[in-house]
Design a protein around this motif. Structure first.
Motif, mmCIF file in Angstrom:
data_model
loop_
_atom_site.group_PDB
_atom_site.id
_atom_site.type_symbol
_atom_site.label_atom_id
_atom_site.label_comp_id
_atom_site.label_asym_id
_atom_site.label_seq_id
_atom_site.Cartn_x
_atom_site.Cartn_y
_atom_site.Cartn_z
ATOM 1 N N GLY A 61 0.820 -1.203 0.000
ATOM 2 C CA GLY A 61 0.000 0.000 0.000
ATOM 3 C C GLY A 61 0.856 1.256 0.000
ATOM 4 N N ALA A 65 1.420 3.855 -3.178
ATOM 5 C CA ALA A 65 1.005 5.224 -2.867
ATOM 6 C C ALA A 65 2.147 6.208 -3.093
ATOM 7 N N ALA A 119 -4.900 -0.142 -0.743
ATOM 8 C CA ALA A 119 -5.496 0.721 0.277
ATOM 9 C C ALA A 119 -6.790 0.102 0.795
#
Length: 246
Positions: A61, A65, A119
């Motif tokens: 994640g 990101a 996410a």
């Protein structure tokens, strides 16, 4: 090879693609020829190995990101280091599930898709998507209410067919002493690949109910599952014993 140049001497198989639901082999091949999914996923795998990430979902994640950049320094590893790590932490499972999800959705923006995907896995309750807390029920399904519901939600699972051709269950094992229930699990208690497997069955007109085997309920479990036409058992070797069963 799945591993990049840094780990080129370590022989490992590639991320495996399970045929995406409702897509033909030709459609999948055409899509993969136009959109690079393996590049970002192989980069994520190598980054996780270098960082020796213990929580793959959270690591991926953060990695996606950040635009494909790992936080913290990378580590020079020997072949034995890599093999030991891959034997103790399931990093391929979540990446293979992400690959199948991307193919199913035919995404044109892999990095953005993988960022959202991980996410959601890390924070399903905050994803903004509907995540039914109760197991799927209905007159067309097998009654599994006598079994303990382990899963926190069923995020991503399609509605079951109204008149299923066959009734199946996808069986999982939740190791209560392990974080998330095992390295093959998301934070909601399901295996990473539960949704692609179950949705593939559902799209084929076959119901597929995700359930968990709890060894204290052994007799009840087998009374319930005899009502299914087939079972798909998705568990890692040793998980029943690790959870206290035999």
């Amino acid at each position: 090879r799945l591993l990049g140049r840094r780990h080129a001497r370590v022989v490992h198989g590639p991320v495996q693609l399970t045929m995406a639901a409702a897509l033909t082999k030709s459609e999948v091949e055409t899509y993969l020829a136009t959109v690079d999914l393996r590049g970002p996923l192989e980069g994520a795998l190598n980054a996780a190995i270098s960082a020796q990430a213990k929580a793959p979902i959270e690591f991926f994640g953060a990695y996606f990101a950040a635009g494909g950049k790992a936080a913290g320094p990378s580590t020079a590893l020997t072949k034995k280091d890599v093999e030991t790590y891959l034997g103790s932490v399931d990093v391929r499972g979540p990446l293979e599930a992400a690959l199948n999800a991307a193919v199913s959705f035919q995404t044109k923006e892999p990095m953005e898709f993988f960022t959202r995907h991980f996410a959601k896995l890390s924070q399903p309750a905050q994803s903004g998507l509907s995540a039914p807390a109760a197991a799927p029920t209905g007159p067309q399904l097998v009654d599994v209410s006598s079994l303990t519901q382990i899963a926190k939600d069923y995020l991503g699972l399609l509605p079951q067919p109204e008149k299923p051709t066959y009734r199946t269950a996808l069986v999982q094992i939740y190791v209560r002493s392990a974080p998330y229930g095992g390295s093959d699990k998301s934070s909601n208690g399901h295996r990473y690949d539960m949704v692609p497997f179950a949705n593939g069955m559902i799209n084929a007109g076959i119901s597929c109910q995700p359930i968990h085997y709890v060894h204290e309920e052994h007799d009840t479990f087998f009374e319930v599952v005899k009502n299914f036409d087939a079972l798909i058992v998705r568990c890692n070797p040793g998980q029943i014993k690790a959870d206290g069963g035999s």
